[in-house]
Enzyme design. Sequence first.
Site, PDB file in Angstrom:
ATOM      1  N   HIS A  90      -0.209 -12.389  -4.283  1.00 18.41           N
ATOM      2  CA  HIS A  90       0.710 -13.349  -3.680  1.00 18.41           C
ATOM      3  C   HIS A  90      -0.067 -14.368  -2.855  1.00 18.41           C
ATOM      4  O   HIS A  90      -0.749 -13.999  -1.897  1.00 18.41           O
ATOM      5  CB  HIS A  90       1.713 -12.629  -2.773  1.00 18.41           C
ATOM      6  CG  HIS A  90       2.689 -11.775  -3.507  1.00 18.41           C
ATOM      7  ND1 HIS A  90       3.408 -10.755  -2.892  1.00 18.41           N
ATOM      8  CD2 HIS A  90       3.085 -11.787  -4.807  1.00 18.41           C
ATOM      9  CE1 HIS A  90       4.192 -10.179  -3.800  1.00 18.41           C
ATOM     10  NE2 HIS A  90       4.010 -10.787  -4.964  1.00 18.41           N
TER      11      HIS A  90
ATOM     12  N   THR B 101       8.656  -9.814   0.787  1.00 20.62           N
ATOM     13  CA  THR B 101       8.832  -8.460   0.230  1.00 20.62           C
ATOM     14  C   THR B 101       8.392  -7.387   1.215  1.00 20.62           C
ATOM     15  O   THR B 101       8.358  -6.211   0.881  1.00 20.62           O
ATOM     16  CB  THR B 101       8.046  -8.296  -1.086  1.00 20.62           C
ATOM     17  OG1 THR B 101       6.644  -8.422  -0.816  1.00 20.62           O
ATOM     18  CG2 THR B 101       8.465  -9.338  -2.110  1.00 20.62           C
TER      19      THR B 101
ATOM     20  N   HIS C 221      -0.701  -6.390  -3.942  1.00 20.38           N
ATOM     21  CA  HIS C 221       0.044  -5.132  -3.985  1.00 20.38           C
ATOM     22  C   HIS C 221      -0.470  -4.378  -5.213  1.00 20.38           C
ATOM     23  O   HIS C 221      -0.756  -4.993  -6.241  1.00 20.38           O
ATOM     24  CB  HIS C 221       1.544  -5.397  -4.129  1.00 20.38           C
ATOM     25  CG  HIS C 221       2.123  -6.193  -2.991  1.00 20.38           C
ATOM     26  ND1 HIS C 221       2.675  -5.612  -1.880  1.00 20.38           N
ATOM     27  CD2 HIS C 221       2.201  -7.535  -2.806  1.00 20.38           C
ATOM     28  CE1 HIS C 221       3.079  -6.559  -1.044  1.00 20.38           C
ATOM     29  NE2 HIS C 221       2.800  -7.744  -1.590  1.00 20.38           N
TER      30      HIS C 221
ATOM     31  N   GLU D   1       5.138  -5.827  -7.785  1.00 19.78           N
ATOM     32  CA  GLU D   1       6.448  -5.827  -7.132  1.00 19.78           C
ATOM     33  C   GLU D   1       7.495  -6.377  -8.100  1.00 19.78           C
ATOM     34  O   GLU D   1       8.498  -5.737  -8.377  1.00 19.78           O
ATOM     35  CB  GLU D   1       6.388  -6.648  -5.848  1.00 19.78           C
ATOM     36  CG  GLU D   1       5.439  -6.032  -4.825  1.00 19.78           C
ATOM     37  CD  GLU D   1       5.786  -6.403  -3.404  1.00 19.78           C
ATOM     38  OE1 GLU D   1       6.063  -5.476  -2.616  1.00 19.78           O
ATOM     39  OE2 GLU D   1       5.756  -7.606  -3.076  1.00 19.78           O
TER      40      GLU D   1
ATOM     41  N   HIS E  53      -2.648 -12.068  -0.541  1.00 18.29           N
ATOM     42  CA  HIS E  53      -2.786 -10.614  -0.426  1.00 18.29           C
ATOM     43  C   HIS E  53      -2.371  -9.989  -1.750  1.00 18.29           C
ATOM     44  O   HIS E  53      -1.851 -10.669  -2.644  1.00 18.29           O
ATOM     45  CB  HIS E  53      -1.921 -10.076   0.726  1.00 18.29           C
ATOM     46  CG  HIS E  53      -0.465 -10.341   0.535  1.00 18.29           C
ATOM     47  ND1 HIS E  53       0.158 -11.489   0.974  1.00 18.29           N
ATOM     48  CD2 HIS E  53       0.509  -9.618  -0.083  1.00 18.29           C
ATOM     49  CE1 HIS E  53       1.432 -11.455   0.650  1.00 18.29           C
ATOM     50  NE2 HIS E  53       1.680 -10.324  -0.002  1.00 18.29           N
TER      51      HIS E  53
ATOM     52  N   HIS F 248      -1.179  -2.699   5.611  1.00 18.73           N
ATOM     53  CA  HIS F 248      -0.226  -2.729   4.495  1.00 18.73           C
ATOM     54  C   HIS F 248      -0.861  -3.277   3.224  1.00 18.73           C
ATOM     55  O   HIS F 248      -0.432  -2.972   2.120  1.00 18.73           O
ATOM     56  CB  HIS F 248       0.990  -3.591   4.852  1.00 18.73           C
ATOM     57  CG  HIS F 248       1.641  -3.203   6.146  1.00 18.73           C
ATOM     58  ND1 HIS F 248       2.278  -1.994   6.326  1.00 18.73           N
ATOM     59  CD2 HIS F 248       1.736  -3.852   7.330  1.00 18.73           C
ATOM     60  CE1 HIS F 248       2.745  -1.919   7.566  1.00 18.73           C
ATOM     61  NE2 HIS F 248       2.432  -3.035   8.193  1.00 18.73           N
TER      62      HIS F 248
END
Length: 262
Positions: free
Chosen positions: A120, A200, A97, A107, A95, A65
């Site tokens: 994050h 999230t 996104h 996000e 990590h 992910h």
Amino acid sequence: MSENRWGYGKEDGPSVWHKHYPSAKGNRQSPIDIIPHQVSHDPSLGQIVLNYDQCTSINISNNGHSVVVEFDDSDDRSVILGGPLDNPYRLKQFHFHWGGKGCRGSEHTVAGNCYVSELHLVHWNAVKFRTYSDAATAPDGLAVLGIFLETGDDHRWLHMITDALYMVKFKGSVTDFKGFNPKCLLPSSLHYWTYLGSLTTPPLDESVTWIILKEPITLSERQLSKFRMLLFTAEEEDQRMRMENNFRPPQPLKGRKVRSSV
């Protein structure tokens, strides 16, 4: 979509997560759109303090992910404290996104505007809970520091991560990544917004005190492109799906207050 299988595609993406993870429809879901002129300034909010001087990163991995850097969280060597937090929270992992080329990737959004990526840093309340797993399901269990990334010049320290990404190209791959201190990824200002929210990603537990830094950091398009070379899929899978657009869209605020430092 089985209980353990979720992703960011049409069939298994955020729009259908609620079918297997009821928290998706909860009252404190994340991310959100932060609208600065509707945010209340709270003079009681002090500075956040990041005691990362003795950070001990362990490994970097591709969990299918995102890309994740894990830390030794067996003691209080690396903690966040102050601001909206009642006690120190230990650093567990960080990590990212990000989006596809030319796409949004953050996000959280600010007045409807997005950034190309969001970092994050996940911390847990080791004062009140025995393990990260226990903390992850409790209302005050986690504190996540969010940092926006925008494109511009090369980030002088981020290359330490982007240079390692080829080693974790496939889902399930992990490699040693010792001696990295995320303090080098912080912007110069630690002014922030804060609100009560959730993870999230599934299971979307409503356990997070979010601290979103107002000032973004910069990375180059070349550095960002290395994230997009990661794959959602394992090496043995025939269909090789590029890892991008791994973000959840903003969720309804449902009456929550977003507060602002200074």
